[in-house]
Structures are given as structure tokens and as C-alpha cells.
Scaffold this motif. Structure first.
Motif, PDB file in Angstrom:
ATOM      1  N   LEU A 166       0.816  -1.269   0.019  1.00 55.45           N
ATOM      2  CA  LEU A 166      -0.006   0.172  -0.084  1.00 55.45           C
ATOM      3  C   LEU A 166       0.680   1.340  -0.108  1.00 55.45           C
ATOM      4  N   GLU A 167       2.213   0.970  -0.162  1.00 53.00           N
ATOM      5  CA  GLU A 167       3.067   2.129   0.102  1.00 53.00           C
ATOM      6  C   GLU A 167       3.105   3.119   1.218  1.00 53.00           C
ATOM      7  N   GLU A 168       2.626   2.456   2.367  1.00 56.99           N
ATOM      8  CA  GLU A 168       2.463   2.985   3.803  1.00 56.99           C
ATOM      9  C   GLU A 168       3.930   2.523   4.489  1.00 56.99           C
ATOM     10  N   TYR A 169       4.933   3.308   4.160  1.00 52.38           N
ATOM     11  CA  TYR A 169       6.266   2.786   4.562  1.00 52.38           C
ATOM     12  C   TYR A 169       6.306   2.917   6.029  1.00 52.38           C
ATOM     13  N   ASP A 170       5.856   4.203   6.607  1.00 50.77           N
ATOM     14  CA  ASP A 170       6.246   4.221   8.142  1.00 50.77           C
ATOM     15  C   ASP A 170       5.420   3.345   8.792  1.00 50.77           C
ATOM     16  N   SER A 171       4.181   2.944   8.414  1.00 52.25           N
ATOM     17  CA  SER A 171       3.472   1.810   9.405  1.00 52.25           C
ATOM     18  C   SER A 171       4.274   0.372   8.939  1.00 52.25           C
TER      19      SER A 171
END
Length: 104
Positions: free
Chosen positions: A31-36
Motif C-alpha cells: 500500500l506504500e505505507e512505509y512508516d507503518s
């Protein structure tokens, strides 16, 4: 969706299950939610520091974020705990290729 599934599984008693964090990390990367994703990768390594795939997850996130030094360090750390895990050697090769491209 898959993130919700893994979040529910973690909340339902999987707080110590490194595989759940690893799998949710992969979902966050997709999902390209890299911090998570990085939070979950770090939790995975903290829970099971002798499991190379956790370091692979860290490397994957750092590589996706463009932090090549951290990606390389994560993959290489994984190789110290699980030297035969192919995804770690592949990760190091991907980082090396990316480093060469940035120098060109």
C-alpha cells in the motif's frame, strides 16, 4: 482488507506473533505505507531477532523508501542470523544495483 485482518489478529492475542507483524508489514509495503510498514518490521525483529525474514522486511521497507544504507545494513544483519535465506542475499544485490544506479 488484509491489513484489517492482521490488525484484528494482533489485537486478538497475537501481540507476540512475529509472523503477523511480518505479514502486515508486507501489506503496508504493498500500500506504500512505509512508516507503518517499518513499525511492523521493527516489531517483528524485536519479537524474533533470530528470524532472518524480519530483517528482510526491514530491508524491503528501507529500500522502498530509498534509504539504501539502512536497507543494506538490515539485509546484512539478517544474513548473520540466517545465512541461507535467499531473500536476504537478493536484497543485498538489489541494494548494490540501486547504489550503482545512483552513482551513474
Amino acid at each position: 482488507d488484509a491489513v484489517d485482518f492482521y490488525t484484528r489478529a494482533i489485537s486478538a492475542g497475537g501481540l507476540l506473533n512475529h509472523v503477523l507483524f511480518s505479514n502486515r508489514c508486507a501489506c503496508f509495503v504493498a500500500l506504500e505505507e512505509y512508516d507503518s510498514a517499518l513499525i511492523d518490521a521493527n516489531k517483528c525483529v524485536a519479537l524474533k531477532p533470530d528470524w532472518g525474514k524480519g530483517y528482510g522486511r526491514q530491508g524491503e521497507v528501507h529500500l522502498a523508501k530509498g534509504d539504501l544504507d539502512k536497507a543494506e545494513a538490515a539485509y546484512k544483519k539478517g544474513l548473520t542470523v540466517e545465512p541461507a535465506l535467499g531473500l536476504l542475499a537478493t536484497g543485498v544485490a538489489e541494494v548494490t544495483k540501486a547504489q550503482e544506479l545512483t552513482k551513474a
